[in-house]
Design a protein around this motif. Structure first.
Motif, mmCIF file in Angstrom:
data_model
loop_
_atom_site.group_PDB
_atom_site.id
_atom_site.type_symbol
_atom_site.label_atom_id
_atom_site.label_comp_id
_atom_site.label_asym_id
_atom_site.label_seq_id
_atom_site.Cartn_x
_atom_site.Cartn_y
_atom_site.Cartn_z
ATOM 1 N N ALA A 205 1.057 -1.703 0.076
ATOM 2 C CA ALA A 205 0.164 0.189 0.261
ATOM 3 C C ALA A 205 1.036 1.286 0.122
ATOM 4 C CB ALA A 205 -0.852 0.003 1.021
ATOM 5 N N ILE A 206 1.420 1.227 0.561
ATOM 6 C CA ILE A 206 2.624 2.594 1.117
ATOM 7 C C ILE A 206 3.877 2.659 -0.523
ATOM 8 C CG2 ILE A 206 5.140 3.022 1.697
ATOM 9 C CD1 ILE A 206 2.423 4.260 3.561
ATOM 10 N N GLU A 211 4.455 5.804 -4.700
ATOM 11 C CA GLU A 211 5.201 5.645 -6.246
ATOM 12 C C GLU A 211 4.313 4.994 -7.369
ATOM 13 O OE1 GLU A 211 8.308 3.117 -5.810
ATOM 14 O OE2 GLU A 211 9.719 4.509 -4.535
ATOM 15 N N GLY A 212 2.926 4.840 -7.277
ATOM 16 C CA GLY A 212 2.478 3.556 -8.198
ATOM 17 C C GLY A 212 1.428 5.270 -8.808
ATOM 18 N N SER A 221 -2.903 7.109 -3.562
ATOM 19 C CA SER A 221 -1.774 8.105 -3.727
ATOM 20 C C SER A 221 -2.909 9.356 -3.380
ATOM 21 C CB SER A 221 -2.607 7.111 -4.840
ATOM 22 O OG SER A 221 -3.790 6.957 -5.920
ATOM 23 N N ALA A 222 -3.381 9.117 -3.906
ATOM 24 C CA ALA A 222 -4.042 11.126 -3.099
ATOM 25 C C ALA A 222 -3.456 12.113 -2.607
ATOM 26 C CB ALA A 222 -5.753 11.216 -2.651
ATOM 27 N N SER A 239 9.328 -1.286 2.613
ATOM 28 C CA SER A 239 10.426 -2.562 2.234
ATOM 29 C C SER A 239 10.427 -2.421 0.703
ATOM 30 C CB SER A 239 10.490 -3.737 2.087
ATOM 31 O OG SER A 239 9.304 -3.844 2.895
ATOM 32 N N MET A 240 9.464 -1.736 -0.359
ATOM 33 C CA MET A 240 8.800 -2.004 -2.104
ATOM 34 C C MET A 240 8.665 -0.747 -2.321
ATOM 35 S SD MET A 240 5.641 -5.050 -1.140
ATOM 36 C CE MET A 240 5.560 -4.792 -3.206
ATOM 37 N N LEU A 241 9.765 0.525 -1.669
ATOM 38 C CA LEU A 241 9.465 2.104 -2.242
ATOM 39 C C LEU A 241 10.733 1.348 -3.071
ATOM 40 C CD1 LEU A 241 9.337 3.636 0.886
ATOM 41 C CD2 LEU A 241 7.773 4.465 -1.427
#
Ligand SMILES: N[C@@H]1[C@@H](O)[C@H](O)[C@@H](COP(=O)(O)O)O[C@@H]1O
Length: 262
Positions: A205-206, A211-212, A221-222, A239-241
């Motif tokens: 989600a982060i 970045e999405g 994402s807003a 960790s997924m950034l």
């Protein structure tokens, strides 16, 4: 771009955001806080409560909760009215009359959103909005598909959110189906946003929020549309950034004239 701040753990996040709120209140005694519920903001409230015990005066601070369940009594221990009373108003010694929670009772529910919006405007808007994020990318109870322009209104919860929140109830069947939540448009009007997330379950989600693509499918994402948004995460949630090195570099080289969060 949202400012991404990676902290060691929840306590460090709580201390960082509490410090920012203390600075905000030092400049504006009756600052308006946007209050999230769930587990995520608890370290912030605990850190603030410690400061209050040491003399910080938050008695003039005003607050607006993000959301409330529809269809459970206000007095239910898991209603957000009860949670805000227990976790925020009491420990922070806020004035209960100055803290508003959306009205999820069936009577007058059609106009409850509008009444809540009027109250926020009458208070001069939210100075700092604290946010958590759902595993499906929701903020408040703005589930995937919510309009970026939405205001406070009733939303149907997703199956995922009801399962995530079942831990607060005897079973998933007792989790309400509806909620009343500030909209993404409401949230974006706050002067500052601080979104917190901890643990690997929030990593997706982060990454999607920060970045999405900007998409209603990921309501969080807003935050990319907000000029002053900070994202405070632990290493697992970060960790997924993909651009993590850049965020770490930017934060460690933060100009001294540019204060953290506030
Ligand atoms: N309505 C709340 C949100 O405001 C919260 O941010 C989210 C995450 O909850 P937690 O912080 O417990 O993970 O879930 C709930 O559904």
């Amino acid at each position: 771009m949202a400012e991404v701040i990676v902290v060691r753990n929840r306590e460090a996040a709580g201390a960082l955001v509490a410090e920012a709120i203390e600075r905000l209140v030092a400049g504006k005694r009756d600052a308006v806080l946007g209050l999230a519920t769930g587990d995520t903001p608890l370290p912030v409230y605990r850190a603030l409560a410690e400061r209050v015990a040491l003399g910080l005066d938050l008695s003039a601070v005003r607050g607006f909760a993000l959301d409330e369940y529809v269809g459970i009594p206000v007095a239910h221990p898991e209603s957000y009215h009860s949670v805000i009373d227990r976790e925020v108003i009491g420990p922070l010694r806020l004035n209960p009359a100055a803290v508003h929670v959306p009205d999820g009772r069936a009577l007058g529910i059609e106009t409850a959103g509008e009444r809540f919006e009027h109250a926020i405007v009458a208070a001069g808007g939210v100075d700092l909005q604290i946010l958590g994020v759902g595993t499906d990318g929701h903020i408040g109870f703005n589930e995937p598909g919510s309009s970026f322009a939405s205001l406070t209104r009733v939303k149907t919860l997703t199956k995922q959110t009801r399962e995530d929140n079942a831990r607060f109830f005897a079973s998933v069947d007792e989790v309400p189906i509806h909620s009343i939540t500030q909209g993404l448009g409401t949230i974006l009007r706050a002067k500052r946003l601080v979104l917190l997330a901890f643990g690997a379950a929030k990593a997706h989600a982060i990454a999607a929020a920060v970045e999405g693509p900007l998409t209603a499918s990921v309501p969080a994402s807003a935050i990319q549309l907000h000029p002053r948004a900070s994202v405070v995460v632990d290493e697992e949630a970060a960790s997924m950034l993909l651009e993590l090195d850049y965020y770490l570099d930017a934060f460690s080289n933060k100009p001294t004239w540019d204060p953290v969060i506030i």
